[in-house]
Design a protein around this motif. Structure first.
Motif, PDB file in Angstrom:
ATOM      1  N   ASP A 156      48.956  27.227  81.201  1.00 18.01           N
ATOM      2  CA  ASP A 156      48.031  27.636  81.889  1.00 18.01           C
ATOM      3  C   ASP A 156      47.019  28.386  81.106  1.00 18.01           C
ATOM      4  O   ASP A 156      47.307  29.252  80.436  1.00 18.01           O
ATOM      5  CB  ASP A 156      48.667  28.723  82.961  1.00 18.01           C
ATOM      6  CG  ASP A 156      47.776  29.524  83.833  1.00 18.01           C
ATOM      7  OD1 ASP A 156      46.468  29.366  83.745  1.00 18.01           O
ATOM      8  OD2 ASP A 156      48.102  30.465  84.532  1.00 18.01           O
ATOM      9  N   PRO A 157      45.916  28.143  80.829  1.00 16.11           N
ATOM     10  CA  PRO A 157      44.934  28.611  79.940  1.00 16.11           C
ATOM     11  C   PRO A 157      44.700  30.204  80.100  1.00 16.11           C
ATOM     12  O   PRO A 157      44.280  31.115  79.222  1.00 16.11           O
ATOM     13  CB  PRO A 157      43.558  27.836  79.969  1.00 16.11           C
ATOM     14  CG  PRO A 157      43.664  27.220  81.343  1.00 16.11           C
ATOM     15  CD  PRO A 157      44.981  27.010  81.615  1.00 16.11           C
TER      16      PRO A 157
ATOM     17  N   VAL B 207      51.803  17.569  76.324  1.00 18.41           N
ATOM     18  CA  VAL B 207      52.410  19.007  76.443  1.00 18.41           C
ATOM     19  C   VAL B 207      51.744  19.828  76.686  1.00 18.41           C
ATOM     20  O   VAL B 207      51.959  21.001  77.633  1.00 18.41           O
ATOM     21  CB  VAL B 207      53.025  19.295  74.748  1.00 18.41           C
ATOM     22  CG1 VAL B 207      53.534  20.642  74.746  1.00 18.41           C
ATOM     23  CG2 VAL B 207      53.911  18.212  74.585  1.00 18.41           C
ATOM     24  N   LEU B 208      50.263  20.114  76.427  1.00 18.98           N
ATOM     25  CA  LEU B 208      49.147  21.088  76.674  1.00 18.98           C
ATOM     26  C   LEU B 208      48.981  21.162  78.107  1.00 18.98           C
ATOM     27  O   LEU B 208      48.520  22.077  78.768  1.00 18.98           O
ATOM     28  CB  LEU B 208      48.000  20.848  76.031  1.00 18.98           C
ATOM     29  CG  LEU B 208      48.173  21.265  74.348  1.00 18.98           C
ATOM     30  CD1 LEU B 208      46.970  20.875  73.630  1.00 18.98           C
ATOM     31  CD2 LEU B 208      48.451  22.417  74.157  1.00 18.98           C
TER      32      LEU B 208
ATOM     33  N   GLY C   4      36.762  31.159  85.620  1.00 16.85           N
ATOM     34  CA  GLY C   4      36.436  30.413  86.413  1.00 16.85           C
ATOM     35  C   GLY C   4      36.548  28.859  85.898  1.00 16.85           C
ATOM     36  O   GLY C   4      36.395  27.774  86.642  1.00 16.85           O
ATOM     37  N   THR C   5      36.930  28.764  84.838  1.00 14.40           N
ATOM     38  CA  THR C   5      37.281  27.417  83.803  1.00 14.40           C
ATOM     39  C   THR C   5      38.553  26.915  84.692  1.00 14.40           C
ATOM     40  O   THR C   5      39.618  27.568  84.429  1.00 14.40           O
ATOM     41  CB  THR C   5      37.387  27.662  82.424  1.00 14.40           C
ATOM     42  OG1 THR C   5      36.092  28.183  81.904  1.00 14.40           O
ATOM     43  CG2 THR C   5      37.507  26.091  81.853  1.00 14.40           C
ATOM     44  N   THR C   6      38.802  25.769  85.086  1.00 10.58           N
ATOM     45  CA  THR C   6      39.719  25.120  85.417  1.00 10.58           C
ATOM     46  C   THR C   6      40.657  24.610  84.345  1.00 10.58           C
ATOM     47  O   THR C   6      40.327  24.437  83.261  1.00 10.58           O
ATOM     48  CB  THR C   6      39.675  23.927  86.657  1.00 10.58           C
ATOM     49  OG1 THR C   6      39.126  22.706  85.617  1.00 10.58           O
ATOM     50  CG2 THR C   6      38.867  24.435  87.556  1.00 10.58           C
TER      51      THR C   6
ATOM     52  N   ALA D 106      38.342  25.751  70.985  1.00  4.95           N
ATOM     53  CA  ALA D 106      38.474  25.029  72.139  1.00  4.95           C
ATOM     54  C   ALA D 106      39.836  25.513  72.863  1.00  4.95           C
ATOM     55  O   ALA D 106      39.875  25.780  74.293  1.00  4.95           O
ATOM     56  CB  ALA D 106      38.348  23.710  72.316  1.00  4.95           C
ATOM     57  N   TRP D 107      40.677  25.982  72.201  1.00  2.00           N
ATOM     58  CA  TRP D 107      42.161  26.333  72.759  1.00  2.00           C
ATOM     59  C   TRP D 107      42.110  27.715  73.078  1.00  2.00           C
ATOM     60  O   TRP D 107      42.763  28.109  74.012  1.00  2.00           O
ATOM     61  CB  TRP D 107      43.126  26.334  71.609  1.00  2.00           C
ATOM     62  CG  TRP D 107      44.375  26.864  71.943  1.00  2.00           C
ATOM     63  CD1 TRP D 107      45.352  26.236  72.604  1.00  2.00           C
ATOM     64  CD2 TRP D 107      45.017  28.180  71.457  1.00  2.00           C
ATOM     65  NE1 TRP D 107      46.515  26.851  72.728  1.00  2.00           N
ATOM     66  CE2 TRP D 107      46.120  28.153  72.044  1.00  2.00           C
ATOM     67  CE3 TRP D 107      44.542  29.251  70.987  1.00  2.00           C
ATOM     68  CZ2 TRP D 107      46.997  29.385  71.940  1.00  2.00           C
ATOM     69  CZ3 TRP D 107      45.237  30.381  70.853  1.00  2.00           C
ATOM     70  CH2 TRP D 107      46.416  30.498  71.228  1.00  2.00           C
ATOM     71  N   VAL D 108      41.590  28.626  72.680  1.00  2.91           N
ATOM     72  CA  VAL D 108      41.275  29.884  73.131  1.00  2.91           C
ATOM     73  C   VAL D 108      41.040  30.160  74.744  1.00  2.91           C
ATOM     74  O   VAL D 108      40.521  29.146  75.160  1.00  2.91           O
ATOM     75  CB  VAL D 108      40.211  31.079  72.193  1.00  2.91           C
ATOM     76  CG1 VAL D 108      40.817  31.107  70.618  1.00  2.91           C
ATOM     77  CG2 VAL D 108      38.840  30.446  72.424  1.00  2.91           C
ATOM     78  N   ARG D 109      41.499  31.359  75.252  1.00  2.00           N
ATOM     79  CA  ARG D 109      41.317  31.462  76.537  1.00  2.00           C
ATOM     80  C   ARG D 109      39.805  31.423  76.999  1.00  2.00           C
ATOM     81  O   ARG D 109      38.873  31.927  76.512  1.00  2.00           O
ATOM     82  CB  ARG D 109      41.722  32.970  77.086  1.00  2.00           C
ATOM     83  CG  ARG D 109      41.854  33.199  78.552  1.00  2.00           C
ATOM     84  CD  ARG D 109      42.153  34.568  78.818  1.00  2.00           C
ATOM     85  NE  ARG D 109      42.902  35.397  78.003  1.00  2.00           N
ATOM     86  CZ  ARG D 109      42.635  36.484  78.007  1.00  2.00           C
ATOM     87  NH1 ARG D 109      41.877  37.132  78.580  1.00  2.00           N
ATOM     88  NH2 ARG D 109      43.297  37.259  76.771  1.00  2.00           N
ATOM     89  N   PRO D 110      39.746  30.343  78.046  1.00  6.74           N
ATOM     90  CA  PRO D 110      38.288  30.119  78.474  1.00  6.74           C
ATOM     91  C   PRO D 110      37.569  31.242  79.261  1.00  6.74           C
ATOM     92  O   PRO D 110      38.415  32.129  79.680  1.00  6.74           O
ATOM     93  CB  PRO D 110      38.466  28.810  79.151  1.00  6.74           C
ATOM     94  CG  PRO D 110      39.737  28.806  79.604  1.00  6.74           C
ATOM     95  CD  PRO D 110      40.688  29.664  78.623  1.00  6.74           C
TER      96      PRO D 110
END
Length: 198
Positions: free
Chosen positions: A145-146, A140-141, A119-121, A112-116
């Motif tokens: 900015d993903p 913290v997260l 268009g994912t907010t 779930a952490w990797v770059r989405p």
């Protein structure tokens, strides 16, 4: 004949106070008498004061006071040698003791952490991490900015690299780097409380 007027008394007092100042010999004599009276009264008070037990030479073993002992200060006992204190080290368990649930949470969190996808907010990305992250670390997260995350996918199975009774560090490989994910046990189960890049 007694002195009957205030003026006469004042003159008598002035004569008494002025007597030592009429010559250096009288002044020296008066100073010596005053010092003798002060020293004599101090010694008389000290002689009349009660002696506290434990402060005299007779109370010291051997009948004489030790040379380094100050009066009124109790002597300290001979110091005893304490056993050595072992160094405090965190308890570490073998890697085989890593709970499977903790390793599985680390793998789900990394996915779930990797770059989405485009268009994912940031809010949607953070919601995807919510079920596997502690509340403190979510705060913290929220500042991340993903779109700046370099990894785009997990490329291998997670494996434990350090195990403690209530925490596990898990290595998760991605297409650009290896994540070291810290999973801790709280009241709701295993949750991610931080990560580092190897």
């Amino acid at each position: 004949m007694p002195i009957r007027t205030p003026h006469g008394r004042g003159a008598a007092y002035r004569a008494i106070w002025a007597w030592p100042l009429r010559s250096p010999l009288r002044l020296a004599f008066t100073t010596a008498v005053v010092i003798a009276v002060v020293v004599g009264s101090t010694l008389a008070i000290a002689a009349l004061a009660p002696v506290r037990p434990g402060s005299g030479p007779a109370d010291v073993p051997g009948g004489a006071a030790s040379a380094g002992r100050r009066p009124g200060v109790p002597s300290s006992p001979t110091p005893t040698i304490l056993p050595p204190v072992p160094e405090l080290t965190p308890s570490q368990l073998p890697l085989s003791a890593a709970p499977a649930a903790a390793v599985e949470v680390a793998g789900r969190w990394a996915a779930a952490w990797v770059r989405p996808r485009q268009g994912t907010t940031p809010r949607e990305w953070l919601d995807g991490l919510r079920n596997t992250t502690t509340d403190e670390y979510l705060g913290v997260l929220s500042a991340v900015d993903p779109d700046n995350i370099p990894a785009t996918r997990v490329t291998g199975k997670p494996r434990p690299v350090r195990v403690a009774p209530r925490s596990v560090q898990v290595e998760v490989p991605t297409d650009t780097l290896k994540l070291i994910v810290l999973v801790v046990r709280d009241e709701s189960g295993w949750r991610v409380a931080g990560y580092d890049r190897e």
